[in-house]
Design a protein around this motif. Sequence first.
Motif, PDB file in Angstrom:
ATOM      1  N   GLU A 482       0.860  -1.460  -0.004  1.00  0.00           N
ATOM      2  CA  GLU A 482       0.352   0.146   0.070  1.00  0.00           C
ATOM      3  C   GLU A 482       0.787   1.453  -0.172  1.00  0.00           C
ATOM      4  O   GLU A 482       0.433   2.387  -0.468  1.00  0.00           O
ATOM      5  N   GLU A 483       2.174   1.543   0.708  1.00  0.00           N
ATOM      6  CA  GLU A 483       2.748   2.408   0.721  1.00  0.00           C
ATOM      7  C   GLU A 483       3.515   2.709  -0.545  1.00  0.00           C
ATOM      8  O   GLU A 483       3.643   3.583  -1.124  1.00  0.00           O
ATOM      9  N   ILE A 484       3.771   1.618  -1.281  1.00  0.00           N
ATOM     10  CA  ILE A 484       4.673   2.059  -2.816  1.00  0.00           C
ATOM     11  C   ILE A 484       3.172   2.585  -3.666  1.00  0.00           C
ATOM     12  O   ILE A 484       2.881   3.463  -4.534  1.00  0.00           O
ATOM     13  N   VAL A 485       1.687   1.637  -3.533  1.00  0.00           N
ATOM     14  CA  VAL A 485       0.831   1.879  -4.408  1.00  0.00           C
ATOM     15  C   VAL A 485       0.462   3.613  -4.084  1.00  0.00           C
ATOM     16  O   VAL A 485       0.050   4.175  -5.224  1.00  0.00           O
ATOM     17  N   LEU A 486       0.335   3.510  -3.219  1.00  0.00           N
ATOM     18  CA  LEU A 486       0.921   5.262  -2.388  1.00  0.00           C
ATOM     19  C   LEU A 486       1.338   6.538  -3.337  1.00  0.00           C
ATOM     20  O   LEU A 486       0.678   7.635  -3.450  1.00  0.00           O
ATOM     21  N   ASP A 487       2.072   6.257  -2.643  1.00  0.00           N
ATOM     22  CA  ASP A 487       3.681   6.962  -3.138  1.00  0.00           C
ATOM     23  C   ASP A 487       3.557   6.875  -4.861  1.00  0.00           C
ATOM     24  O   ASP A 487       3.934   8.078  -5.509  1.00  0.00           O
ATOM     25  N   VAL A 488       3.160   5.843  -6.074  1.00  0.00           N
ATOM     26  CA  VAL A 488       3.169   6.024  -6.882  1.00  0.00           C
ATOM     27  C   VAL A 488       1.922   6.901  -7.547  1.00  0.00           C
ATOM     28  O   VAL A 488       2.343   7.640  -8.450  1.00  0.00           O
ATOM     29  N   THR A 489       0.461   6.974  -6.533  1.00  0.00           N
ATOM     30  CA  THR A 489      -0.355   7.516  -7.771  1.00  0.00           C
ATOM     31  C   THR A 489      -0.153   8.948  -6.701  1.00  0.00           C
ATOM     32  O   THR A 489      -1.006   9.950  -7.490  1.00  0.00           O
ATOM     33  N   THR A 490       0.483   8.997  -5.792  1.00  0.00           N
ATOM     34  CA  THR A 490       0.824  10.156  -4.812  1.00  0.00           C
ATOM     35  C   THR A 490       1.416  11.506  -6.778  1.00  0.00           C
ATOM     36  O   THR A 490       1.307  12.509  -6.813  1.00  0.00           O
ATOM     37  N   LYS A 491       2.238  10.367  -7.268  1.00  0.00           N
ATOM     38  CA  LYS A 491       3.521  11.818  -7.386  1.00  0.00           C
ATOM     39  C   LYS A 491       2.629  11.750  -9.554  1.00  0.00           C
ATOM     40  O   LYS A 491       2.974  12.581  -9.658  1.00  0.00           O
ATOM     41  N   ARG A 492       1.489  10.321  -9.145  1.00  0.00           N
ATOM     42  CA  ARG A 492       0.840  10.237 -10.184  1.00  0.00           C
ATOM     43  C   ARG A 492       0.092  11.735  -9.923  1.00  0.00           C
ATOM     44  O   ARG A 492      -0.146  12.122 -11.678  1.00  0.00           O
ATOM     45  N   TYR A 493      -0.636  11.579  -9.409  1.00  0.00           N
ATOM     46  CA  TYR A 493      -2.302  12.667  -8.732  1.00  0.00           C
ATOM     47  C   TYR A 493      -0.721  14.290  -9.261  1.00  0.00           C
ATOM     48  O   TYR A 493      -1.384  15.320  -9.637  1.00  0.00           O
ATOM     49  N   ARG A 494       0.297  14.504  -9.089  1.00  0.00           N
ATOM     50  CA  ARG A 494       0.732  15.672  -8.836  1.00  0.00           C
ATOM     51  C   ARG A 494       0.567  16.311  -9.937  1.00  0.00           C
ATOM     52  O   ARG A 494       0.443  17.412 -10.692  1.00  0.00           O
ATOM     53  N   GLU A 495       1.299  14.848 -11.241  1.00  0.00           N
ATOM     54  CA  GLU A 495       1.668  15.154 -12.318  1.00  0.00           C
ATOM     55  C   GLU A 495       0.012  15.588 -13.271  1.00  0.00           C
ATOM     56  O   GLU A 495      -0.096  16.656 -13.894  1.00  0.00           O
ATOM     57  N   LEU A 496      -0.368  15.033 -13.090  1.00  0.00           N
ATOM     58  CA  LEU A 496      -1.976  15.066 -14.139  1.00  0.00           C
ATOM     59  C   LEU A 496      -2.253  16.548 -12.970  1.00  0.00           C
ATOM     60  O   LEU A 496      -2.673  17.432 -13.863  1.00  0.00           O
TER      61      LEU A 496
END
Length: 747
Positions: A482-496
């Motif tokens: 979950e920490e890895i998924v949250l980290d990846v989706t956080t970066k993707r949210y910032r980009e979007l």
Amino acid sequence: HAASDGDACSTHAHSPLEAPSFPRILSRQFLPVKMATQAVSAVAGIAPQQAAPAQSAKASGFASGGVRVPRVAGLAKGSARVKHVTRASATPQGRPSPYQFEKDMDQLEAQQSALGQARLGAYGVVVGGALAVGAAAGTATGSNAAKAVLTAGLGAGAAVAVATADKKRVSAAPKALWNGMLNRDPATITKADVDAIGAKFGMKDMSKDCPKAVTELYDAYLQSIVPMGDDPVQGWEPEALRNFRQQLGLEDADAANAHIEVGRRLFRKRIELGDKDADLESRREFQKLVFISTRTFGEKQAKFLLPWNRIFRVSDAQVSLAMKESASNLFKNHVNESGAINTLEANALAAAKAYQQELNLKDTDCAEVVQKLAQDYVVSKVEAASELAQVRSVNSDFTEANKLLTEVLDYNKKMAAGGDALPGLQVVTLAGSSFEDKSGEANTLFRNFVTQGTESGEFSAELKSSAGALKVLFGMGNKEAEEIVLDVTTKRYRELLRDAVKSGELDKAESPAKVLQSICEKLQFPPEVAADVNRENYRTKMEQVMEKKRLTDEDVEALGRVRRLLCVPKDVVDECTMDICGAVYKSAVISALSVGTESFTPELRDRCKRAKDAVRLTDDMALKILKNEIVKAFMAYIRVARTKQNKIEQSKEIRKMVYFNSTVVTPMVSDVTKAAAEDAAKELADLLKEAQAAAKKEEEDEKKEAEAKAESEEKKEEGEEAKDGEEAKDGEEKKDGEEKKDGEEKK
């Protein structure tokens, strides 16, 4: 030695030509029987028995001219046995023949072999010739009695010679059978070949007339195909032995004796060598013999014909282990060759299932092999993906590595859907494999997989399912994944979010909140985490515009735009303003308050006002910052006052604080706001009153304590004086009494 004159066949009837003992009277009155036998033998062309040279055996590598071998249980003493040590190859084709050398025959045995089916005719000629010689000799004497005696004597001697030669026929037959198979592949030997050799010696069916000689052929072949050392069983051995036994017409009981005898040799090898490595090797060879033997006769028949437990004192568990190891190895080789585990093709799995049943391999043992092979296949894919992921590229393209991981996930789906097609078809994990301890590489692969899966801006249900399956494969914990998924989706949210702001999508939207909500829903991104990201972005923007320590109208407008687009709430704006903008005003206030009463100037006061206006602080924010710093300054005065030793010094510090309040604090508070200043002045006055009241109370307490102490000392002194007076009075009274007593005594 390789051969003896004993009977090598178990079912041999005496020859009809074998005569009874000649009457002893003939040996006393006429020619001795021995001389007659020699004479008849000379006529028949049969020389006395001599040992034939053993050149053929020596040429085969045996210096002794013969081979000493253990006997098969039940064979007659003196029957030949050869011990072969030929390793089993992958297939029966191209294997060396187990019949590598020729067995030696003496002269009579060789002549018997040469006579073949003409043997009976030769016997008749010999006997007839002996009778003729006897008759001729008797005629020469002119006496009918002498003629009769000589004729009978020479005839009997010829019969004895023929009987002796016929015994050599029986001992020559097994050797001839062995030599007839010299350097031949056992797979090409037929019963006709065996019976053809037996026919030369008057045996119609050698497997029945001389079963031990036929068993000897089977024994040598069995010994040669039992894999030695670490060589595995290839699988063709039981079928080859069955075919060979059928071609020879050998009974199961006789063949079983050969299997038991080979086991005895292996058992003796363990005892004789006495080496740990040799002992382990012999155990493995014995296990392979047990498997081949059981597969040759079938489990039911093998239990009756091959009593391993009784003869070799092995337990049922050891026999089961021997069957399991060889069967598992054969099954493993079969599925590897067919690719059933790698491809999971239905026909290949069905063939593997059939082969498992043919081997009588238990489902648990089969599942163990299948799971190990499946895990090895998956590990090879994962390791290849890890190597690709470690290769640095300009664009960090993980397509090839993720493609391999996708193949692994699809493979696991097929394994889970395999059902009862084959035991062991279930989801594969890396637990217990060589990749289990490589958690860092596993986390990298998982991160790359999720990162590439969210490139479209969506964390789909399929990606979520694949990520969950990948987590199970790698043995990751829920929190770690979950920490890895949250980290990846956080970066993707910032980009979007950045793209939405740059493209003007948020500016054009009627409700930026709906756009942000849509991004969160596609990424399955927690709204509270998105709010934290938005707050961080707003703070970052404010830090950027505050680098020059002031806010312009453009900066205020830019901050307002960011706040509107990111839907930043007012409390977050106030918090950022207090932390970032308030820091500039706070610095000016600290500088003004730290100079002291005497050095405070109107310039410092004006600097604080300009700082407040430059950062656009509200009166409430400025007053809050100012109040916090003033309280710190007042507490500094109080701490100094408490360190003083007397009340006068303490009073001086309090007066300094009052003067500081009137000359420094009050003007600065009034600059913030009048209404607020009044409230603050009132609050500060209350604070001063409380401080003065506390100091006064402390002074009164000290005064009372001093008075009480003085009074206590005064009372103590009065008590001591009263005590001294009483003691003096008692002394006088005592003295008067003594004087009075002395007077009375004088009287």
